[in-house]
Design an enzyme around this catalytic site. Structure first.
Site, mmCIF file in Angstrom:
data_model
loop_
_atom_site.group_PDB
_atom_site.id
_atom_site.type_symbol
_atom_site.label_atom_id
_atom_site.label_comp_id
_atom_site.label_asym_id
_atom_site.label_seq_id
_atom_site.Cartn_x
_atom_site.Cartn_y
_atom_site.Cartn_z
ATOM 1 N N ARG A 1 12.914 -5.782 -6.578
ATOM 2 C CA ARG A 1 12.485 -7.171 -6.736
ATOM 3 C C ARG A 1 12.930 -7.913 -5.484
ATOM 4 N NH1 ARG A 1 10.402 -9.212 -11.112
ATOM 5 N NH2 ARG A 1 11.156 -7.527 -12.437
ATOM 6 N N GLU B 1 -5.304 -4.951 -8.206
ATOM 7 C CA GLU B 1 -5.357 -5.495 -9.564
ATOM 8 C C GLU B 1 -6.699 -5.102 -10.164
ATOM 9 O OE1 GLU B 1 -2.918 -8.032 -12.184
ATOM 10 O OE2 GLU B 1 -2.574 -7.211 -10.183
ATOM 11 N N LYS C 1 -2.638 -14.792 -8.041
ATOM 12 C CA LYS C 1 -2.021 -13.830 -8.959
ATOM 13 C C LYS C 1 -2.945 -13.672 -10.157
ATOM 14 C CE LYS C 1 2.440 -12.619 -10.973
ATOM 15 N NZ LYS C 1 1.869 -11.832 -12.063
ATOM 16 N N ARG D 1 1.873 0.254 -13.165
ATOM 17 C CA ARG D 1 3.144 -0.177 -12.582
ATOM 18 C C ARG D 1 4.309 0.616 -13.134
ATOM 19 N NH1 ARG D 1 4.460 -6.150 -13.302
ATOM 20 N NH2 ARG D 1 6.563 -5.436 -12.850
ATOM 21 N N LYS E 1 6.876 -15.314 -7.119
ATOM 22 C CA LYS E 1 5.749 -15.678 -7.980
ATOM 23 C C LYS E 1 5.895 -17.117 -8.442
ATOM 24 C CE LYS E 1 7.993 -13.332 -11.866
ATOM 25 N NZ LYS E 1 7.877 -12.223 -12.856
ATOM 26 N N GLU F 1 -1.120 -15.834 -2.292
ATOM 27 C CA GLU F 1 -2.197 -15.012 -2.840
ATOM 28 C C GLU F 1 -2.423 -15.367 -4.305
ATOM 29 O OE1 GLU F 1 -1.386 -10.929 -0.233
ATOM 30 O OE2 GLU F 1 -0.940 -10.985 -2.379
ATOM 31 N N ARG G 1 -1.948 -4.344 -12.888
ATOM 32 C CA ARG G 1 -1.630 -3.835 -11.563
ATOM 33 C C ARG G 1 -1.798 -2.321 -11.527
ATOM 34 N NH1 ARG G 1 3.890 -5.247 -8.162
ATOM 35 N NH2 ARG G 1 3.450 -3.952 -6.326
#
Length: 516
Positions: free
Chosen positions: A377, A264, A215, A235, A383, A213, A220
């Site tokens: 996480r 986002e 980024k 976030r 990422k 996807e 966010r």
């Protein structure tokens, strides 16, 4: 409970490098706090030793703590008394509030012993680096109140409030934690990503096809909708609904009654490329108007990328492919992030290149089978971002706190201006430093000190070069060059380079213009 008991525990935890020892000491402290029978006391202790005030912000920082009164000889402050004092300080507003706040701070610190003053100073300035982060504290809560650590973590993720979870565990045990479920309107700890070195590494770690996807370099947000009521959280779980009316409108336009979704929010230029991140971020700070209007406050576009709940169905534990199918059914294509499902590294590489060319910061690689690991996480999200580096000069250094007490830690970074021969400051960092590096640089910077070494900031002769990795360059009114590094961290010290060979401010400006 006395404040000194919390301060002593914080010092012990900070000095320990063993996770189990930290957990044991924190659990002992929580049991002691619970002995009084007041769940609020437990909640305050958990909040403080996770590095947060229960009030979040009270308007007190380093400037207000530069000149403290003499410490008290004997401890007498209580946890709840100090929490009440913080509330009173934070509530001080209006004419004369600065002087009144300073008086309250002085009274509080004047009643604190030296260890208590140290603890309060670090707590108020965000410098409580003791390793008691949410994961460690959640384990300590479980041990203190006979609940499983996974149950505590899940309850904290779903409620977004570990202190409240600790209070519930104290009064109701594991059964109370089981009653904490996903609720529309209550923000959830967002799932976070680990880092991959590239698309091939991401595919290898995910073990098969990955959902790639775009980024986006925006902010966010977590969007909650129940009927016509919409709430939007950052976030960090702050409520920013009133500042983002266009995001509210986007949520209300969806063909759902109940929704919790990840998205986002980003400010785009007319050509579709993103504005600098701080332009988007200005809508989340105090400078923007609450209604989002004004020529200096850009419109935000919304791009959805995950869904946690839709019309009565919780989706947290469903695989990513099922959540994405639900998301696609309720959001228009133009409001979804670009994505590609592939096991082909070349195709993923082309997708990354196209995303970067469009001005975005990188891509995400997600396991199609991964659940939504709220607040964690997780290994199912990776990422992939290009890493920028600069060789900069250390201009000054700050004394550390917590486990870095007695070490010269936070370094001030500068680039040489070839036109003047002077150095232009671009930010500070203590990220990326190992214990060995801290010990080395403390000795090194003592030798380079250009003035007194007992002040909080020690100026240095501009000789030491350091290689810094960073995620981008943003506009800054704080530094004279008008620029600052984003998420700067130390890679290594460059003893093979002189300060004259370090990167110049012209190089930094070119990077700034390229990434803008």
């Amino acid at each position: 409970m006395l404040l000194v008991e919390v301060a002593d525990a914080s010092a012990v935890v900070a000095a320990s490098s063993a996770r189990l020892a930290k957990i044991a000491r924190l659990a002992d402290l929580l049991r002691l706090a619970a002995a009084a029978g007041d769940p609020r006391e437990v909640a305050v202790v958990v909040s403080w030793l996770s590095g947060e005030l229960t009030q979040r912000q009270i308007g007190v920082g380093w400037a207000a703590l530069r000149a403290l009164p003499r410490p008290a000889a004997q401890p007498g402050l209580t946890v709840l008394g100090v929490d009440d004092a913080f509330t009173a300080i934070g509530a001080t507003t209006g004419k004369g509030s600065r002087a009144h706040r300073a008086r309250l701070v002085g009274e509080l610190f004047g009643a604190a012993t030296e260890p208590e003053q140290t603890f309060l100073s670090r707590l108020l300035t965000g410098e409580l680096r003791q390793g008691a982060l949410v994961g460690v504290m959640a384990d300590a809560v479980g041990r203190a109140f006979d609940a499983s650590a996974p149950a505590v973590r899940r309850a904290a993720m779903l409620s977004g409030d570990l202190p409240a979870v600790a209070a519930a565990a104290m009064t109701g045990g594991a059964a109370a934690l089981d009653r904490i479920t996903l609720r529309v309107g209550t923000p959830v700890g967002p799932m976070l990503a680990q880092t991959a070195t590239g698309v091939a590494d991401a595919l290898d770690r995910l073990g098969g096809p990955a959902l790639f996807e775009a980024k986006l370099d925006g902010a966010r947000v977590q969007i909650h909708r129940s009927g016509d009521a919409v709430s939007i959280f950052t976030r960090s779980l702050d409520d920013v609904t009133a500042r983002l009316p266009e995001v509210v409108d986007a949520a209300l336009a969806l063909p759902v009654t109940e929704l919790i979704a990840d998205a986002e929010a980003i400010a785009l230029r007319p050509d579709g490329r993103p504005h600098r991140f701080q332009i988007t971020a200005s809508r989340f700070g105090r400078r923007g108007r609450p209604d989002g209007t004004g020529s200096d406050v850009p419109h935000l576009s919304v791009f959805f990328f995950d869904v946690l709940h839709a019309d009565g169905t919780d989706l947290l534990d469903r695989p990513a492919t099922e959540r994405i199918a639900t998301l696609d059914a309720v959001t228009p294509a133009q409001q979804r992030v670009d994505r590609l499902l592939t096991a082909d590294a070349d195709a993923a590489g082309e997708f990354l290149a196209a995303t970067l060319a469009a001005g975005h910061e990188g891509i995400m690689a997600k396991s199609p089978a991964a659940p939504y690991e709220a607040g964690r996480r997780g290994a199912g999200w990776l990422k992939v971002k290009p890493v920028h580096t600069l060789d900069l000069v250390v201009l000054a250094v700050e004394w550390g706190s917590g486990r870095r007490t007695g070490k010269l830690s936070n370094i001030h970074l500068g680039a040489r201006d070839p036109a003047t021969g002077e150095y232009v400051m671009l930010g500070k960092t203590f990220k990326g430093m190992t214990d060995e590096m801290l010990a080395w640089q403390t000795q090194r910077f003592f030798a380079l000190a250009d003035g007194e070494t007992d002040s909080y900031v020690v100026p240095l002769r501009p000789e030491q070069v350091v290689e810094i990795a960073f995620d981008g360059i943003q506009t800054s009114s704080r530094y004279p060059g008008g620029m600052a590094l984003r998420f700067a961290r130390v890679l290594r010290y460059r003893d093979d380079k002189t300060a004259a060979e370090a990167d110049t401010i012209d190089t930094v400006r070119r990077l700034y213009e390229h990434t803008g």
